[in-house]
Structures are given as structure tokens and as C-alpha cells.
Write a protein that holds these residues in place. Structure first.
Motif, PDB file in Angstrom:
ATOM      1  N   SER A 187       0.813  -1.220   0.000  1.00 20.83           N
ATOM      2  CA  SER A 187       0.000   0.000   0.000  1.00 20.83           C
ATOM      3  C   SER A 187       0.844   1.267   0.000  1.00 20.83           C
ATOM      4  O   SER A 187       0.305   2.369  -0.079  1.00 20.83           O
ATOM      5  CB  SER A 187      -0.921   0.008   1.221  1.00 20.83           C
ATOM      6  OG  SER A 187      -0.156  -0.035   2.412  1.00 20.83           O
ATOM      7  N   ALA A 188       2.162   1.142   0.110  1.00 21.54           N
ATOM      8  CA  ALA A 188       3.048   2.307   0.132  1.00 21.54           C
ATOM      9  C   ALA A 188       4.473   1.846  -0.165  1.00 21.54           C
ATOM     10  O   ALA A 188       4.768   0.655  -0.164  1.00 21.54           O
ATOM     11  CB  ALA A 188       2.990   3.002   1.496  1.00 21.54           C
ATOM     12  N   ASP A 241       6.155   3.395  -6.497  1.00 26.38           N
ATOM     13  CA  ASP A 241       5.148   3.705  -7.506  1.00 26.38           C
ATOM     14  C   ASP A 241       4.171   2.527  -7.648  1.00 26.38           C
ATOM     15  O   ASP A 241       4.593   1.367  -7.630  1.00 26.38           O
ATOM     16  CB  ASP A 241       5.880   3.954  -8.844  1.00 26.38           C
ATOM     17  CG  ASP A 241       4.907   4.203  -9.973  1.00 26.38           C
ATOM     18  OD1 ASP A 241       3.890   4.863  -9.726  1.00 26.38           O
ATOM     19  OD2 ASP A 241       5.168   3.739 -11.088  1.00 26.38           O
ATOM     20  N   THR A 254      -0.194   1.668  -3.728  1.00 28.49           N
ATOM     21  CA  THR A 254      -1.144   2.591  -3.109  1.00 28.49           C
ATOM     22  C   THR A 254      -2.230   1.800  -2.392  1.00 28.49           C
ATOM     23  O   THR A 254      -2.448   0.616  -2.686  1.00 28.49           O
ATOM     24  CB  THR A 254      -1.817   3.486  -4.168  1.00 28.49           C
ATOM     25  OG1 THR A 254      -2.646   2.660  -5.013  1.00 28.49           O
ATOM     26  CG2 THR A 254      -0.790   4.215  -5.019  1.00 28.49           C
ATOM     27  N   THR A 255      -2.901   2.479  -1.482  1.00 21.74           N
ATOM     28  CA  THR A 255      -3.996   1.826  -0.758  1.00 21.74           C
ATOM     29  C   THR A 255      -5.091   1.379  -1.716  1.00 21.74           C
ATOM     30  O   THR A 255      -5.631   0.273  -1.587  1.00 21.74           O
ATOM     31  CB  THR A 255      -4.569   2.793   0.298  1.00 21.74           C
ATOM     32  OG1 THR A 255      -3.510   3.217   1.161  1.00 21.74           O
ATOM     33  CG2 THR A 255      -5.624   2.105   1.148  1.00 21.74           C
ATOM     34  N   ASP A 256      -5.400   2.222  -2.701  1.00 17.42           N
ATOM     35  CA  ASP A 256      -6.449   1.864  -3.667  1.00 17.42           C
ATOM     36  C   ASP A 256      -6.067   0.626  -4.477  1.00 17.42           C
ATOM     37  O   ASP A 256      -6.882  -0.286  -4.660  1.00 17.42           O
ATOM     38  CB  ASP A 256      -6.721   3.039  -4.626  1.00 17.42           C
ATOM     39  CG  ASP A 256      -7.599   4.103  -3.997  1.00 17.42           C
ATOM     40  OD1 ASP A 256      -8.171   3.843  -2.918  1.00 17.42           O
ATOM     41  OD2 ASP A 256      -7.705   5.206  -4.578  1.00 17.42           O
TER      42      ASP A 256
END
Length: 331
Positions: free
Chosen positions: A258-259, A262, A265-267
Motif C-alpha cells: 500500500s506504500a 510507484d 497505493t492503498t487503492d
């Protein structure tokens, strides 16, 4: 006659649903802010997560798992592998970590080596350790309950595309062949850690993000709608080429960070995890192997002391305070 068909229909529905277990979740402990082992087991139960993987014989976790009905993948710690080439040490390991728990902890697989590569020092220990642990399990009369295997990563596959051309690399072949022979002779599955995220990050030019996230509409030119299936079928194809056509694959890790990088991401992580859960439980399987896919998500928590790339600390499904990072249904 119609009553018989109706009964058969009800029976088949029952069989379908009993075959669709919740997905498992891997439980790593490389963090200094994580809940107690008992709290973690309670969190699994309250979320309907019925399968767990732990990466060493953590006796606090094993105690907490007693009577929980959670199926378990139990790993041998990496630094223990070489000692298990001694049959007595393997027996002692099973006597200490398996036998006392086997009645009320549902140990399903023992993983003798996780992502060990042919060039690693531990590689030469894997086959004798497998045989010794298997013999110790059989001596304890647990061979029908527990299967002994290893967990590989995708780096052992020399060619993975198109999936039908999947083959173990030349370097991996001499290492993996006797291991596959062991699995065949013992009716054991192969465990594989399958990460579309890493494949995507390594080749963004030719791998669309939607293909990695299960969002692609329609099949690509070789008949695949998502990267997960393509990766999994490339391992099945590689198995077929070394006499392992009947070896089942358990996906022992899969996740999306999630981080940290690149596309991490959480989404994206929520999208991947939700779609993966739906896919592996659907019964559709892969183009090569239909059916539910026994899969373990990585991982229960972010692990703030994990080494490696920044993403390694951000694979958790839950926060250290036990709140969900994503709204995901495991059932």
C-alpha cells in the motif's frame, strides 16, 4: 424422479459451498508494535479467516491456535534447515513443535524452506531435510494429516510467457527435480509465492496495471485475463515438464503493498486483494486448472522492522491496532 434431481441439486450446492474455504493470511512478526499472539488468533477468528501461515515454529502462536480450528502452514526457520539434514534433529524438531500440538492445532503443511534459491547455501539441505521431516511425520503417524513441502518464488521459472511455455530455469532444474520427485511420491503439493505486483513493477512497458489488478476486460492474445493466472499456469507448465503433472499448487503468498513505491497505493492494494479473494474462491481457477485456488494473502500486518525495499513494510491487511486497513470480506 424430480425429487431425486432436486436432492442432487441441493447436495451439489452444499458441496460447492463447503469446498470454498476462506482464503488464508500469512502472519509475520517483524514489527515492534504488533498485538499479542492470542489477540492475533482472535482477530483471525473474528474476521472468519480460517487459514494461517507462520514462518517459524512460534510456540506462543501455536499455543494460541489450540482449539481454534484454523488450518496452519508451519515453516521451518531458515537458520534451522541445515540441522535437519540430521535425522535425529528432524525427529526432535517434529517431537517439539508438531506432535504436542497436532491434536488441537490443525497443522496442514510443513514448509521446509521458503524461497530458497539454487545458489543459496541452504539449497543443499532442502532435499535431505524434506526426507527427514517426512520420515519423522510418518513415525508420528501424522502423514495423513500433514503434508511436507517447500515454498518457491517465481525466480525459479526461467520462462513464464506464454504460460504454456513455463519452464524451470536451467540453474533451478537440477535443484528442483528431486524435490518434485519427493512431492510426487508423497502426494504433496508445491507451495508457490505468486506476486503480480513484482512482475508488473519489473516490466511496466508490457504489463498493463489493469491486467495485474484483475481489472482487464477480455482475454489477451494468449487467452489470459489476469496476470495471477498467467503466473500460476506458468508454474503448472514447468511442473509438467519435470514429471509433476499431478502436483497441486498452493499459493502460499500473494499480496500488494500500500506504500513505498510507484503503484503501491492503498487503492491498488484494496483492488488487488478484493479481486484476488473473489477470483480464487470463485471455482473458476486458471485456464489450465479450474477449481478453487487455496491461497494465503500476505500479510496480516505491516511489519515495520522488515528489511529490503520500502514496500516490504507495507503489505499488511490490518494496522497494528487491529483495525482493518481495507474493507475486505474474507468470506
Amino acid at each position: 424422479m424430480s425429487i431425486i434431481f432436486m436432492l442432487l441439486g441441493i447436495l451439489s450446492i452444499g458441496l460447492k459451498f463447503t469446498g470454498v474455504e476462506s482464503v488464508g493470511v500469512c502472519y509475520g512478526v517483524n514489527g515492534n508494535n504488533l498485538p499479542s499472539r492470542q489477540e492475533v488468533v482472535d482477530l483471525y477468528k473474528s474476521n472468519g479467516i480460517n487459514q494461517m501461515r507462520i514462518y517459524y515454529p512460534d510456540e506462543q502462536a501455536l499455543q494460541a491456535l489450540r482449539g481454534s480450528n484454523i488450518e496452519l502452514i508451519l515453516d521451518v526457520a531458515k537458520d534451522t534447515l541445515s540441522s535437519l539434514t540430521n535425522a535425529n534433529e528432524a525427529t526432535n524438531w517434529v517431537t517439539k513443535y508438531v506432535t504436542p500440538y497436532a491434536q488441537d492445532v490443525k497443522i496442514k503443511y510443513i514448509t521446509v524452506g521458503n524461497e530458497i534459491h539454487p545458489s543459496d547455501n541452504e539449497a543443499q539441505s532442502i532435499l535431505p531435510a524434506l526426507n527427514n521431516i517426512q520420515n519423522a511425520i510418518s513415525s508420528a503417524n501424522l502423514q495423513d494429516q500433514i503434508k511436507v513441502s517447500i515454498a518457491i518464488d517465481m525466480t525459479l521459472i526461467g520462462k513464464s510467457y506464454p504460460p504454456s511455455d513455463g519452464v524451470f530455469s536451467d540453474q533451478a532444474k537440477s535443484y528442483i527435480q528431486p524435490i518434485i520427485d519427493f512431492l510426487v511420491s508423497n502426494g504433496a503439493p508445491l507451495l508457490a509465492n505468486v506476486y503480480p505486483y513484482f512482475a508488473y513493477i519489473g516490466d511496466k512497458q508490457s504489463i498493463p496495471l489493469d491486467y495485474a489488478l484483475f481489472k482487464q476486460q477480455g482475454n489477451n492474445d494468449v487467452g489470459y485475463q489476469n496476470l495471477f493466472d498467467a503466473q500460476l499456469d506458468s508454474v503448472y507448465a514447468a511442473l509438467e515438464k519435470v514429471g509433476g503433472s499431478n502436483v497441486k499448487i498452493i499459493v502460499s503468498e500473494s499480496g500488494w503493498p500500500s506504500a513505498g513505491e510507484d503503484s503501491a497505493t492503498t487503492d491498488n492494494a484494496k483492488t488487488y486483494l478484493s479481486n484476488l479473494i473473489n477470483h480464487v474462491k470463485s471455482g473458476n481457477g486458471t485456464p489450465k486448472r479450474p477449481g478453487t485456488i487455496e491461497t494465503y494473502l500476505f500479510a496480516m500486518f505491516d511489519e515495520n522492522q522488515k528489511n529490503g525495499a520500502a514496500t516490504e513494510q507495507h503489505f499488511g491487511l490490518f494496522n497494528p491496532d487491529k483495525s482493518s486497513k481495507y474493507q475486505i470480506s474474507f468470506n
